[in-house]
Design a protein around this motif. Structure first.
Motif, mmCIF file in Angstrom:
data_model
loop_
_atom_site.group_PDB
_atom_site.id
_atom_site.type_symbol
_atom_site.label_atom_id
_atom_site.label_comp_id
_atom_site.label_asym_id
_atom_site.label_seq_id
_atom_site.Cartn_x
_atom_site.Cartn_y
_atom_site.Cartn_z
ATOM 1 N N THR A 1 12.430 -4.580 -4.542
ATOM 2 C CA THR A 1 12.677 -4.046 -5.914
ATOM 3 C C THR A 1 11.221 -3.514 -6.466
ATOM 4 O O THR A 1 10.174 -4.352 -6.253
ATOM 5 C CB THR A 1 13.058 -5.000 -6.937
ATOM 6 O OG1 THR A 1 14.137 -5.831 -6.466
ATOM 7 C CG2 THR A 1 13.427 -4.427 -8.383
ATOM 8 N N VAL A 2 11.185 -2.264 -6.808
ATOM 9 C CA VAL A 2 10.154 -1.943 -7.174
ATOM 10 C C VAL A 2 9.777 -1.396 -8.833
ATOM 11 O O VAL A 2 11.125 -1.378 -9.278
ATOM 12 C CB VAL A 2 9.820 -0.548 -6.434
ATOM 13 C CG1 VAL A 2 9.471 -0.614 -4.880
ATOM 14 C CG2 VAL A 2 10.696 0.795 -6.913
ATOM 15 N N ASP A 3 8.745 -1.234 -9.402
ATOM 16 C CA ASP A 3 8.561 -0.743 -10.693
ATOM 17 C C ASP A 3 7.401 0.288 -10.727
ATOM 18 O O ASP A 3 6.936 0.404 -9.763
ATOM 19 C CB ASP A 3 8.459 -1.770 -11.619
ATOM 20 C CG ASP A 3 8.606 -1.551 -13.162
ATOM 21 O OD1 ASP A 3 9.291 -0.518 -13.529
ATOM 22 O OD2 ASP A 3 8.618 -2.652 -14.045
ATOM 23 N N GLY A 4 7.407 0.840 -11.941
ATOM 24 C CA GLY A 4 6.169 1.790 -12.039
ATOM 25 C C GLY A 4 6.325 2.746 -13.283
ATOM 26 O O GLY A 4 7.222 2.578 -13.973
ATOM 27 N N ALA B 1 13.376 7.301 -3.717
ATOM 28 C CA ALA B 1 13.768 7.647 -2.525
ATOM 29 C C ALA B 1 12.709 8.005 -1.578
ATOM 30 O O ALA B 1 12.703 7.714 -0.108
ATOM 31 C CB ALA B 1 14.457 9.086 -2.710
ATOM 32 N N ALA B 2 11.573 8.683 -1.941
ATOM 33 C CA ALA B 2 10.565 9.016 -1.005
ATOM 34 C C ALA B 2 9.840 7.754 -0.497
ATOM 35 O O ALA B 2 9.309 7.652 0.670
ATOM 36 C CB ALA B 2 9.268 9.907 -1.784
ATOM 37 N N ALA B 3 9.484 6.883 -1.238
ATOM 38 C CA ALA B 3 8.798 5.397 -0.932
ATOM 39 C C ALA B 3 9.714 5.004 0.067
ATOM 40 O O ALA B 3 9.482 4.235 1.078
ATOM 41 C CB ALA B 3 8.676 4.674 -2.417
ATOM 42 N N SER B 4 11.159 4.729 -0.250
ATOM 43 C CA SER B 4 12.042 4.068 0.564
ATOM 44 C C SER B 4 11.896 4.809 2.241
ATOM 45 O O SER B 4 11.860 4.113 3.002
ATOM 46 C CB SER B 4 13.507 4.311 0.275
ATOM 47 O OG SER B 4 14.460 3.703 1.080
ATOM 48 N N ALA C 1 9.683 3.931 7.600
ATOM 49 C CA ALA C 1 9.119 4.381 8.738
ATOM 50 C C ALA C 1 7.998 3.430 8.972
ATOM 51 O O ALA C 1 7.934 3.060 10.223
ATOM 52 C CB ALA C 1 8.651 5.577 8.765
ATOM 53 N N ALA C 2 7.220 2.862 8.183
ATOM 54 C CA ALA C 2 6.287 1.794 8.412
ATOM 55 C C ALA C 2 6.677 0.566 8.775
ATOM 56 O O ALA C 2 6.258 0.027 9.771
ATOM 57 C CB ALA C 2 5.395 1.590 7.116
ATOM 58 N N LEU C 3 7.902 0.113 8.444
ATOM 59 C CA LEU C 3 8.407 -1.125 8.991
ATOM 60 C C LEU C 3 9.086 -1.015 10.450
ATOM 61 O O LEU C 3 9.105 -2.054 11.248
ATOM 62 C CB LEU C 3 9.312 -1.583 8.001
ATOM 63 C CG LEU C 3 9.133 -2.191 6.523
ATOM 64 C CD1 LEU C 3 10.382 -2.489 5.800
ATOM 65 C CD2 LEU C 3 8.230 -3.419 6.916
ATOM 66 N N ASP C 4 9.650 0.172 10.882
ATOM 67 C CA ASP C 4 9.996 0.415 11.984
ATOM 68 C C ASP C 4 8.838 0.323 13.074
ATOM 69 O O ASP C 4 9.139 -0.233 14.189
ATOM 70 C CB ASP C 4 10.781 1.766 12.382
ATOM 71 C CG ASP C 4 12.132 1.812 11.608
ATOM 72 O OD1 ASP C 4 12.394 0.785 11.353
ATOM 73 O OD2 ASP C 4 12.486 2.966 11.197
ATOM 74 N N GLU C 5 7.711 0.481 12.527
ATOM 75 C CA GLU C 5 6.382 0.563 13.640
ATOM 76 C C GLU C 5 5.810 -0.822 13.369
ATOM 77 O O GLU C 5 4.805 -0.901 14.264
ATOM 78 C CB GLU C 5 5.411 1.439 13.005
ATOM 79 C CG GLU C 5 5.988 3.002 13.267
ATOM 80 C CD GLU C 5 6.450 3.330 14.572
ATOM 81 O OE1 GLU C 5 5.540 3.040 15.796
ATOM 82 O OE2 GLU C 5 7.347 3.944 14.873
ATOM 83 N N SER C 6 6.073 -1.630 12.292
ATOM 84 C CA SER C 6 5.347 -2.830 12.280
ATOM 85 C C SER C 6 5.814 -3.998 12.999
ATOM 86 O O SER C 6 7.229 -4.213 13.156
ATOM 87 C CB SER C 6 5.246 -3.256 10.611
ATOM 88 O OG SER C 6 4.820 -4.397 10.433
ATOM 89 N N PRO D 1 0.807 -1.199 -0.006
ATOM 90 C CA PRO D 1 0.105 0.180 0.121
ATOM 91 C C PRO D 1 0.801 1.325 0.207
ATOM 92 O O PRO D 1 0.282 2.241 -0.432
ATOM 93 C CB PRO D 1 -0.688 -0.166 1.384
ATOM 94 C CG PRO D 1 -0.722 -1.559 1.576
ATOM 95 C CD PRO D 1 0.412 -1.947 1.126
ATOM 96 N N ILE D 2 2.074 1.314 0.598
ATOM 97 C CA ILE D 2 2.961 2.371 0.652
ATOM 98 C C ILE D 2 3.441 2.741 -0.751
ATOM 99 O O ILE D 2 3.252 3.653 -1.127
ATOM 100 C CB ILE D 2 3.844 2.087 1.608
ATOM 101 C CG1 ILE D 2 3.406 1.933 3.170
ATOM 102 C CG2 ILE D 2 5.076 3.236 1.667
ATOM 103 C CD1 ILE D 2 4.374 1.765 4.120
ATOM 104 N N LEU D 3 3.954 1.615 -1.488
ATOM 105 C CA LEU D 3 4.399 1.781 -2.597
ATOM 106 C C LEU D 3 3.379 2.147 -3.718
ATOM 107 O O LEU D 3 3.466 3.086 -4.613
ATOM 108 C CB LEU D 3 5.124 0.479 -3.360
ATOM 109 C CG LEU D 3 6.128 -0.241 -2.371
ATOM 110 C CD1 LEU D 3 6.660 -1.303 -3.103
ATOM 111 C CD2 LEU D 3 7.286 0.838 -2.445
ATOM 112 N N ALA D 4 2.156 1.604 -3.530
ATOM 113 C CA ALA D 4 0.899 2.067 -4.337
ATOM 114 C C ALA D 4 0.806 3.701 -4.211
ATOM 115 O O ALA D 4 0.539 4.662 -5.082
ATOM 116 C CB ALA D 4 -0.365 1.460 -4.123
ATOM 117 N N ALA D 5 0.864 4.073 -3.094
ATOM 118 C CA ALA D 5 0.445 5.532 -2.828
ATOM 119 C C ALA D 5 1.655 6.531 -3.185
ATOM 120 O O ALA D 5 1.295 7.706 -3.617
ATOM 121 C CB ALA D 5 0.527 5.774 -1.178
#
Length: 154
Positions: A38-41, A55-58, A63-68, A12-16
């Motif tokens: 690995t991402v694409d788009g 970079a923004a997605a990273s 941050a999300a993984l630190d909280e998960s 969901p973060i990547l999609a955003a």
């Protein structure tokens, strides 16, 4: 780390950020793990994601993984990158995003070198020495973009 749980956090973060998850790999390294995403788009011009997008997605993924709870207690290093030019083209969208690039295709045991001029549905249009052919993707056994250091426009 459970990959399915990680995917549920990351996608969901990547999609955003206008990105798609291409691959997620967890590699144990001693007491740590390396989480490679690995991402694409399409990116703003339909040619793939920009470095700023990645970079923004990273930062958001980190941050999300630190909280998960998906990462567990094990320390990890996050590596988030694009597919890169060396990854084989496997889907119509990969060919579309590489329109204009030189590509080597393997059709059975035959190698074909040409420039991608378009891709739609399940085929790619390839310019081989000035002649455009439409090749069904189900006939392609492998396709790799060729790096051109001194391409002459025209």
């Amino acid at each position: 780390m459970q990959e399915r749980a990680l995917v549920e956090v990351v996608e969901p973060i990547l999609a955003a950020h206008g990105l798609e998850l291409d691959a997620l790999d967890v590699t144990p390294v001693g007491k740590r793990a390396i989480l490679r995403i690995t991402v694409d788009g399409d990116g703003p011009e339909g040619k793939g994601p920009l470095l700023d997008d990645i970079a923004a997605a990273s930062q958001a993924v980190s941050a999300a993984l630190d909280e998960s709870a998906a990462v567990g207690e094990q320390p990890f290093t996050l590596e988030l990158s694009s597919r890169g030019v060396s990854k084989p083209l496997t889907e119509t969208k990969h060919y579309r995003r590489n329109a204009g690039r030189l590509v080597k295709l393997w059709i059975g045991d035959q190698e074909v070198l040409g420039r991608i001029v378009g891709a739609e549905d399940d085929s790619v249009a390839l310019d081989v020495k000035g002649e455009v052919s439409r090749i069904p993707l189900d006939q392609v056994t492998k396709a790799v973009v060729q790096v051109e250091l001194n391409r002459k426009e025209g």
